[in-house]
Scaffold this active site. Structure first.
Site, PDB file in Angstrom:
ATOM      1  N   ARG A   7      43.299  -1.735  87.412  1.00 10.96           N
ATOM      2  CA  ARG A   7      44.151  -2.797  87.931  1.00 10.96           C
ATOM      3  C   ARG A   7      43.405  -4.135  87.933  1.00 10.96           C
ATOM      4  O   ARG A   7      42.187  -4.181  87.986  1.00 10.96           O
ATOM      5  CB  ARG A   7      44.571  -2.504  89.382  1.00 10.96           C
ATOM      6  CG  ARG A   7      45.548  -1.363  89.604  1.00 10.96           C
ATOM      7  CD  ARG A   7      46.864  -1.587  88.900  1.00 10.96           C
ATOM      8  NE  ARG A   7      47.343  -2.957  88.937  1.00 10.96           N
ATOM      9  CZ  ARG A   7      48.202  -3.445  89.826  1.00 10.96           C
ATOM     10  NH1 ARG A   7      48.649  -2.679  90.793  1.00 10.96           N
ATOM     11  NH2 ARG A   7      48.614  -4.694  89.753  1.00 10.96           N
ATOM     12  N   ARG A  63      47.044 -10.568  72.400  1.00 12.31           N
ATOM     13  CA  ARG A  63      46.830 -10.770  70.951  1.00 12.31           C
ATOM     14  C   ARG A  63      45.700 -11.772  70.728  1.00 12.31           C
ATOM     15  O   ARG A  63      44.855 -11.593  69.874  1.00 12.31           O
ATOM     16  CB  ARG A  63      48.116 -11.278  70.297  1.00 12.31           C
ATOM     17  CG  ARG A  63      49.122 -10.180  70.058  1.00 12.31           C
ATOM     18  CD  ARG A  63      50.217 -10.644  69.101  1.00 12.31           C
ATOM     19  NE  ARG A  63      51.016 -11.728  69.647  1.00 12.31           N
ATOM     20  CZ  ARG A  63      52.012 -11.557  70.516  1.00 12.31           C
ATOM     21  NH1 ARG A  63      52.322 -10.341  70.920  1.00 12.31           N
ATOM     22  NH2 ARG A  63      52.690 -12.574  70.972  1.00 12.31           N
ATOM     23  N   CYS A  74      55.871  -6.482  79.863  1.00  9.47           N
ATOM     24  CA  CYS A  74      55.698  -7.623  80.759  1.00  9.47           C
ATOM     25  C   CYS A  74      56.942  -7.781  81.629  1.00  9.47           C
ATOM     26  O   CYS A  74      58.048  -7.847  81.106  1.00  9.47           O
ATOM     27  CB  CYS A  74      55.488  -8.849  79.883  1.00  9.47           C
ATOM     28  SG  CYS A  74      55.011 -10.253  80.817  1.00  9.47           S
ATOM     29  N   GLU A  77      58.372  -9.823  88.854  1.00 10.76           N
ATOM     30  CA  GLU A  77      58.493  -9.019  90.084  1.00 10.76           C
ATOM     31  C   GLU A  77      59.675  -9.463  90.941  1.00 10.76           C
ATOM     32  O   GLU A  77      60.097 -10.601  90.854  1.00 10.76           O
ATOM     33  CB  GLU A  77      57.208  -9.172  90.915  1.00 10.76           C
ATOM     34  CG  GLU A  77      55.994  -8.637  90.206  1.00 10.76           C
ATOM     35  CD  GLU A  77      54.694  -9.121  90.844  1.00 10.76           C
ATOM     36  OE1 GLU A  77      54.732  -9.727  91.918  1.00 10.76           O
ATOM     37  OE2 GLU A  77      53.653  -8.896  90.222  1.00 10.76           O
ATOM     38  N   ARG A  89      49.670  -9.954  87.647  1.00  6.33           N
ATOM     39  CA  ARG A  89      49.018  -8.660  87.869  1.00  6.33           C
ATOM     40  C   ARG A  89      49.020  -7.877  86.558  1.00  6.33           C
ATOM     41  O   ARG A  89      49.907  -8.064  85.724  1.00  6.33           O
ATOM     42  CB  ARG A  89      49.783  -7.853  88.932  1.00  6.33           C
ATOM     43  CG  ARG A  89      49.754  -8.480  90.301  1.00  6.33           C
ATOM     44  CD  ARG A  89      50.556  -7.635  91.285  1.00  6.33           C
ATOM     45  NE  ARG A  89      50.411  -8.124  92.639  1.00  6.33           N
ATOM     46  CZ  ARG A  89      51.110  -9.133  93.161  1.00  6.33           C
ATOM     47  NH1 ARG A  89      52.006  -9.767  92.430  1.00  6.33           N
ATOM     48  NH2 ARG A  89      50.918  -9.517  94.399  1.00  6.33           N
ATOM     49  N   TYR A 107      39.891  -8.579  90.714  1.00  8.86           N
ATOM     50  CA  TYR A 107      40.795  -9.514  91.400  1.00  8.86           C
ATOM     51  C   TYR A 107      40.122 -10.880  91.450  1.00  8.86           C
ATOM     52  O   TYR A 107      39.035 -11.010  92.025  1.00  8.86           O
ATOM     53  CB  TYR A 107      41.124  -9.005  92.815  1.00  8.86           C
ATOM     54  CG  TYR A 107      42.020  -7.788  92.739  1.00  8.86           C
ATOM     55  CD1 TYR A 107      43.392  -7.921  92.906  1.00  8.86           C
ATOM     56  CD2 TYR A 107      41.501  -6.535  92.448  1.00  8.86           C
ATOM     57  CE1 TYR A 107      44.224  -6.823  92.786  1.00  8.86           C
ATOM     58  CE2 TYR A 107      42.316  -5.425  92.316  1.00  8.86           C
ATOM     59  CZ  TYR A 107      43.685  -5.574  92.488  1.00  8.86           C
ATOM     60  OH  TYR A 107      44.502  -4.502  92.356  1.00  8.86           O
ATOM     61  N   ARG A 115      42.779  -7.868  97.460  1.00  8.19           N
ATOM     62  CA  ARG A 115      41.845  -6.746  97.554  1.00  8.19           C
ATOM     63  C   ARG A 115      40.444  -7.245  97.891  1.00  8.19           C
ATOM     64  O   ARG A 115      39.545  -7.187  97.056  1.00  8.19           O
ATOM     65  CB  ARG A 115      41.834  -5.972  96.219  1.00  8.19           C
ATOM     66  CG  ARG A 115      43.117  -5.256  95.869  1.00  8.19           C
ATOM     67  CD  ARG A 115      43.523  -4.206  96.899  1.00  8.19           C
ATOM     68  NE  ARG A 115      42.495  -3.217  97.138  1.00  8.19           N
ATOM     69  CZ  ARG A 115      42.480  -2.010  96.560  1.00  8.19           C
ATOM     70  NH1 ARG A 115      43.436  -1.662  95.738  1.00  8.19           N
ATOM     71  NH2 ARG A 115      41.523  -1.151  96.846  1.00  8.19           N
TER      72      ARG A 115
END
Ligand code: DC
Length: 344
Positions: A7, A63, A74, A77, A89, A107, A115
């Site tokens: 992540r 790319r 993609c 949210e 994210r 992060y 985080r």
């Protein structure tokens, strides 16, 4: 080889194609480098962005850094109240010779807050200077930043630039709904030339244009709108995260940088502050009436001190300096001394 999920997240400063792509490249490159990933072993990448990111797909960055043969998706949210704005994210699925507990999730920038357990703080030295209009904040901040080679961030200019946009586009500064509706069309960015801030509104340098009496009056109204403060707070903290800063404003020590290394609260008598404003106006050959300038300052102070969010207030741990009978250089020298004592 194990199949691993990695992540990461990063915040961006502005909703522009360049900023989205460059930040995504930074994020992907760090994930790849810190986990020693061979790009051919990436199985898929999923990006998601907050709703305020609209100008480009972050996937373009994959790319650009030479990842061309894995599945990519993609998504935007759903809106979550109070969530971190301007955030990208990512989740990578990778074939990797590493145990799950040794995976390094990344992060960056303001996403560190998501985080804190996974990130190391990399803050610079921060000096917060707050106080009412005309107390001398910007004049002394410029001198100190030059002397110490710090970046000077004038947060009032950010509120002024948003005010300029509203006035130019017939948006009523008192109308929260109208400002909310237009906020995504307002792109504020800062550039620093020799440590001095230049402010851009939708790519136009408005550093001089925002210094009018009409903007001063309306900026304290705009500064009461939650979405405006939320957007600017993110930018202000991002700058302080990666630079040594002198940041001036109204809520820097109390709200923007509550852990600032040095906090100063400048104040001066109302007549002295009105006199200083009038001197500035006469230097610019602007017309003014002393009584109106004085009354304008009283009204702005009142709005700034009594608003609901992040009002002008001395932080409990700030040092007060009353500048009424001090020269600019006496004030600057005093603050430089305090800073140097705290750097040791
Ligand atoms: O410092 P200035 O006069 O340029 O600020 C313009 C307005 O912006 C001021 O009246 C209040 C607002 N402001 C704020 O609310 N919070 C800050 N950190 C800086 C300025």
């Amino acid at each position: 080889m194990n199949i691993c999920s990695i992540r990461g997240a990063i915040t961006i400063e502005e909703n522009t194609k360049e900023n989205i792509i460059i930040n995504t490249e930074i994020l992907l490159n760090q994930i790849i480098e810190k986990n020693n990933i061979n790009k051919e072993n990436i199985i898929n990448i999923i990006f998601s962005t907050t709703k305020d990111i609209t100008k480009a797909y972050p996937a373009i960055a994959t790319r650009n850094i030479g990842i061309t043969d894995c599945a990519i998706m993609c998504l935007q949210e759903m809106y979550v109240e109070q969530s971190l704005p301007m955030c990208i994210r990512v989740m990578l699925t990778v074939n990797l010779d590493v145990k799950k507990q040794n995976i390094k999730h990344i992060y960056l920038k303001d996403a560190k807050k998501l985080r804190p357990d996974l990130t190391l703080e990399n803050k610079g030295f921060a000096v917060a200077i707050d106080g009412p209009a005309g107390s001398g904040k910007s004049t002394v901040s410029k001198i100190i930043s030059k002397e110490l080679n710090f970046v000077y961030v004038d947060t009032g200019a950010m509120f002024r630039a948003i005010t300029l946009y509203c006035l130019n586009n017939n948006i009523d500064c008192n109308n929260k709904q109208q400002v909310n509706k237009n906020i995504d069309n307002i792109n504020i960015s800062l550039k620093f030339e020799n440590g001095i801030q230049q402010i851009y509104l939708n790519n136009e340098n408005v550093t001089e244009k925002i210094r009018t009496q009409e903007i001063s009056k309306n900026a304290s109204v705009i500064a009461q709108i939650p979405i405006v403060r939320e957007r600017l707070l993110n930018m202000q903290r991002n700058i302080a995260n990666s630079n040594n800063v002198i940041m001036d404003g109204r809520d820097i020590g109390t709200n923007v940088l509550p852990n600032a290394n040095v906090k100063i609260y400048l104040d001066a008598d109302i007549d002295e502050r009105a006199k200083r404003r009038c001197q500035e106006l006469s230097l610019k050959n602007e017309k003014f009436e002393y009584d109106k300038v004085r009354q304008g300052i009283i009204e702005r102070d009142d709005a700034d001190k009594n608003r609901k969010i992040a009002p002008l207030k001395k932080a409990d741990d700030a040092i007060i300096i009353n500048t009424t009978n001090l020269s600019i250089y006496e004030v600057s020298d005093c603050i430089i001394k305090i800073i140097k004592e705290n750097i040791k």
